[in-house]
Scaffold this motif. Structure first.
Motif, PDB file in Angstrom:
ATOM      1  N   MET A   1       0.647  -1.071   0.247  1.00 33.31           N
ATOM      2  CA  MET A   1      -0.529   0.251  -0.559  1.00 33.31           C
ATOM      3  C   MET A   1       1.020   1.217   0.105  1.00 33.31           C
ATOM      4  SD  MET A   1      -3.186   0.936   2.601  1.00 33.31           S
ATOM      5  CE  MET A   1      -2.836   2.133   3.331  1.00 33.31           C
ATOM      6  N   ASN A   2       0.655   2.182  -0.771  1.00 28.56           N
ATOM      7  CA  ASN A   2       1.231   3.576  -0.823  1.00 28.56           C
ATOM      8  C   ASN A   2       0.723   4.343   0.516  1.00 28.56           C
ATOM      9  OD1 ASN A   2       3.461   5.901  -2.302  1.00 28.56           O
ATOM     10  ND2 ASN A   2       2.108   5.855  -3.620  1.00 28.56           N
ATOM     11  N   VAL A   3       2.008   4.698   0.676  1.00 28.85           N
ATOM     12  CA  VAL A   3       1.837   5.901   2.055  1.00 28.85           C
ATOM     13  C   VAL A   3       1.332   7.702   0.880  1.00 28.85           C
ATOM     14  CG1 VAL A   3       1.650   6.894   4.291  1.00 28.85           C
ATOM     15  CG2 VAL A   3       2.217   4.583   3.556  1.00 28.85           C
ATOM     16  N   GLN A   4       0.256   8.017   1.138  1.00 29.33           N
ATOM     17  CA  GLN A   4       0.254   9.458   0.221  1.00 29.33           C
ATOM     18  C   GLN A   4       0.438  10.081   2.135  1.00 29.33           C
ATOM     19  OE1 GLN A   4      -4.312   8.747   0.000  1.00 29.33           O
ATOM     20  NE2 GLN A   4      -3.637  10.547  -1.834  1.00 29.33           N
ATOM     21  N   THR A   5       1.565  11.327   0.940  1.00 29.84           N
ATOM     22  CA  THR A   5       1.950  12.393   2.314  1.00 29.84           C
ATOM     23  C   THR A   5       1.776  13.514   1.806  1.00 29.84           C
ATOM     24  OG1 THR A   5       4.009  10.476   2.997  1.00 29.84           O
ATOM     25  CG2 THR A   5       4.366  13.332   3.186  1.00 29.84           C
ATOM     26  N   VAL A   6       1.626  14.765   2.386  1.00 29.70           N
ATOM     27  CA  VAL A   6       1.599  16.184   1.742  1.00 29.70           C
ATOM     28  C   VAL A   6       2.716  16.349   2.011  1.00 29.70           C
ATOM     29  CG1 VAL A   6      -0.300  18.629   2.233  1.00 29.70           C
ATOM     30  CG2 VAL A   6      -1.114  16.229   1.687  1.00 29.70           C
ATOM     31  N   TYR A   7       3.376  17.311   1.750  1.00 32.90           N
ATOM     32  CA  TYR A   7       4.610  18.155   1.911  1.00 32.90           C
ATOM     33  C   TYR A   7       3.990  19.670   2.022  1.00 32.90           C
ATOM     34  CZ  TYR A   7       7.399  13.642   0.725  1.00 32.90           C
ATOM     35  OH  TYR A   7       7.299  12.307   0.711  1.00 32.90           O
ATOM     36  N   PHE A   8       4.651  20.159   3.051  1.00 35.22           N
ATOM     37  CA  PHE A   8       4.175  22.140   2.921  1.00 35.22           C
ATOM     38  C   PHE A   8       5.155  22.371   3.181  1.00 35.22           C
ATOM     39  CE2 PHE A   8      -0.011  20.428   4.630  1.00 35.22           C
ATOM     40  CZ  PHE A   8      -1.289  21.594   3.575  1.00 35.22           C
ATOM     41  N   LEU A   9       6.327  23.006   1.658  1.00 35.83           N
ATOM     42  CA  LEU A   9       7.615  23.619   1.827  1.00 35.83           C
ATOM     43  C   LEU A   9       7.587  25.317   3.060  1.00 35.83           C
ATOM     44  CD1 LEU A   9       9.013  21.857  -0.930  1.00 35.83           C
ATOM     45  CD2 LEU A   9       9.288  21.165   1.241  1.00 35.83           C
ATOM     46  N   LYS A  10       8.120  25.435   3.724  1.00 37.41           N
ATOM     47  CA  LYS A  10       8.257  27.091   4.273  1.00 37.41           C
ATOM     48  C   LYS A  10      10.105  27.389   3.935  1.00 37.41           C
ATOM     49  CE  LYS A  10       7.916  27.435   9.099  1.00 37.41           C
ATOM     50  NZ  LYS A  10       7.099  27.167  10.498  1.00 37.41           N
ATOM     51  N   GLY A  11      10.281  28.655   3.725  1.00 38.33           N
ATOM     52  CA  GLY A  11      11.103  29.291   3.861  1.00 38.33           C
ATOM     53  C   GLY A  11      10.843  30.536   2.850  1.00 38.33           C
ATOM     54  N   LEU A  12      12.516  30.980   3.370  1.00 31.33           N
ATOM     55  CA  LEU A  12      12.797  32.401   2.926  1.00 31.33           C
ATOM     56  C   LEU A  12      12.432  32.157   1.202  1.00 31.33           C
ATOM     57  CD1 LEU A  12      15.158  34.230   4.923  1.00 31.33           C
ATOM     58  CD2 LEU A  12      12.609  34.042   4.906  1.00 31.33           C
ATOM     59  N   PRO A  13      12.050  33.604   1.226  1.00 32.81           N
ATOM     60  CA  PRO A  13      12.219  33.311  -0.989  1.00 32.81           C
ATOM     61  C   PRO A  13      14.060  33.192  -1.290  1.00 32.81           C
ATOM     62  CG  PRO A  13      10.731  34.787   0.069  1.00 32.81           C
ATOM     63  CD  PRO A  13      11.440  34.351   1.645  1.00 32.81           C
ATOM     64  N   ALA A  14      13.611  32.364  -2.631  1.00 30.45           N
ATOM     65  CA  ALA A  14      14.261  31.928  -3.023  1.00 30.45           C
ATOM     66  C   ALA A  14      15.995  31.322  -1.659  1.00 30.45           C
ATOM     67  CB  ALA A  14      15.824  33.608  -3.385  1.00 30.45           C
ATOM     68  N   SER A  15      15.198  30.586  -1.165  1.00 31.12           N
ATOM     69  CA  SER A  15      15.776  30.096   0.171  1.00 31.12           C
ATOM     70  C   SER A  15      15.827  27.816  -0.859  1.00 31.12           C
ATOM     71  CB  SER A  15      15.266  29.492   1.123  1.00 31.12           C
ATOM     72  OG  SER A  15      13.468  28.789   0.955  1.00 31.12           O
ATOM     73  N   GLY A  16      15.412  28.070  -1.957  1.00 33.72           N
ATOM     74  CA  GLY A  16      15.319  26.604  -2.185  1.00 33.72           C
ATOM     75  C   GLY A  16      14.369  25.268  -2.289  1.00 33.72           C
ATOM     76  N   LYS A  17      12.863  26.528  -1.950  1.00 34.20           N
ATOM     77  CA  LYS A  17      12.085  25.721  -2.130  1.00 34.20           C
ATOM     78  C   LYS A  17      10.707  25.061  -3.221  1.00 34.20           C
ATOM     79  CE  LYS A  17       9.199  28.813   0.007  1.00 34.20           C
ATOM     80  NZ  LYS A  17      10.057  30.086  -0.758  1.00 34.20           N
ATOM     81  N   SER A  18      11.011  24.931  -4.214  1.00 30.75           N
ATOM     82  CA  SER A  18      10.405  25.489  -5.371  1.00 30.75           C
ATOM     83  C   SER A  18      11.168  23.964  -5.842  1.00 30.75           C
ATOM     84  CB  SER A  18      10.462  26.428  -5.973  1.00 30.75           C
ATOM     85  OG  SER A  18       9.605  27.167  -6.755  1.00 30.75           O
ATOM     86  N   THR A  19      12.944  24.353  -6.055  1.00 29.08           N
ATOM     87  CA  THR A  19      13.588  23.580  -6.830  1.00 29.08           C
ATOM     88  C   THR A  19      13.910  22.523  -5.909  1.00 29.08           C
ATOM     89  OG1 THR A  19      15.484  25.560  -6.892  1.00 29.08           O
ATOM     90  CG2 THR A  19      16.990  23.391  -7.055  1.00 29.08           C
ATOM     91  N   TYR A  20      13.622  22.489  -4.352  1.00 32.71           N
ATOM     92  CA  TYR A  20      13.888  20.501  -3.755  1.00 32.71           C
ATOM     93  C   TYR A  20      12.006  20.128  -4.575  1.00 32.71           C
ATOM     94  CZ  TYR A  20      12.778  17.428  -0.468  1.00 32.71           C
ATOM     95  OH  TYR A  20      11.932  16.167   0.860  1.00 32.71           O
ATOM     96  N   ALA A  21      11.048  20.904  -4.568  1.00 33.72           N
ATOM     97  CA  ALA A  21       9.912  20.394  -5.246  1.00 33.72           C
ATOM     98  C   ALA A  21       9.699  19.582  -6.493  1.00 33.72           C
ATOM     99  CB  ALA A  21       8.808  21.208  -5.172  1.00 33.72           C
ATOM    100  N   GLU A  22      10.573  20.515  -7.438  1.00 34.18           N
ATOM    101  CA  GLU A  22      10.503  19.808  -8.865  1.00 34.18           C
ATOM    102  C   GLU A  22      11.771  18.794  -8.849  1.00 34.18           C
ATOM    103  OE1 GLU A  22      12.219  23.442 -10.560  1.00 34.18           O
ATOM    104  OE2 GLU A  22      11.124  24.899 -10.451  1.00 34.18           O
ATOM    105  N   GLU A  23      12.584  18.831  -7.769  1.00 33.33           N
ATOM    106  CA  GLU A  23      13.566  17.232  -7.916  1.00 33.33           C
ATOM    107  C   GLU A  23      12.817  15.923  -7.202  1.00 33.33           C
ATOM    108  OE1 GLU A  23      16.546  16.718  -9.082  1.00 33.33           O
ATOM    109  OE2 GLU A  23      16.292  19.325 -10.210  1.00 33.33           O
TER     110      GLU A  23
ATOM    111  N   ILE B   1       3.391  21.480  -1.626  1.00 33.30           N
ATOM    112  CA  ILE B   1       3.367  22.841  -1.557  1.00 33.30           C
ATOM    113  C   ILE B   1       4.038  22.943  -1.464  1.00 33.30           C
ATOM    114  CG2 ILE B   1       1.649  24.258  -0.903  1.00 33.30           C
ATOM    115  CD1 ILE B   1      -0.536  22.184  -0.505  1.00 33.30           C
ATOM    116  N   ASP B   2       4.870  24.380  -1.982  1.00 39.31           N
ATOM    117  CA  ASP B   2       6.340  24.785  -2.578  1.00 39.31           C
ATOM    118  C   ASP B   2       6.682  25.829  -1.915  1.00 39.31           C
ATOM    119  OD1 ASP B   2       5.549  24.747  -4.714  1.00 39.31           O
ATOM    120  OD2 ASP B   2       7.709  24.811  -5.075  1.00 39.31           O
TER     121      ASP B   2
END
Length: 79
Positions: A1-23, A74-75
């Protein structure tokens, strides 16, 4: 069974949230990404006057992805 997760990334602008999410999305076909900045650009609502609408769209996407069995990242959560 696959466990579903909701990730909420938190950090300052340009801290790498979107890059991490894309990867994370690239590494797994079971993860979907939601970003309010991208939603605003898609519907030409960059002026923040439609923020309640953007939040509604985000919530609908989140619900639909979860119902279809995906995890979600969610990044756009800034401090």
């Amino acid at each position: 069974m696959n466990v579903q997760t909701v990730y909420f990334l938190k950090g300052l602008p340009a801290s790498g949230k979107s890059t991490y999410a894309e990867e994370k999305v690239k590494s797994s076909s079971s993860i979907k990404r939601i970003n309010k900045d991208l939603l605003r650009k898609m519907i030409h609502a960059d002026d923040f006057k439609n923020e309640n609408f953007i939040l509604s769209v985000r919530d609908i996407l989140l619900k639909e992805f979860l119902l279809k069995g995906f995890s979600v990242i969610i990044d756009d959560t800034n401090l």
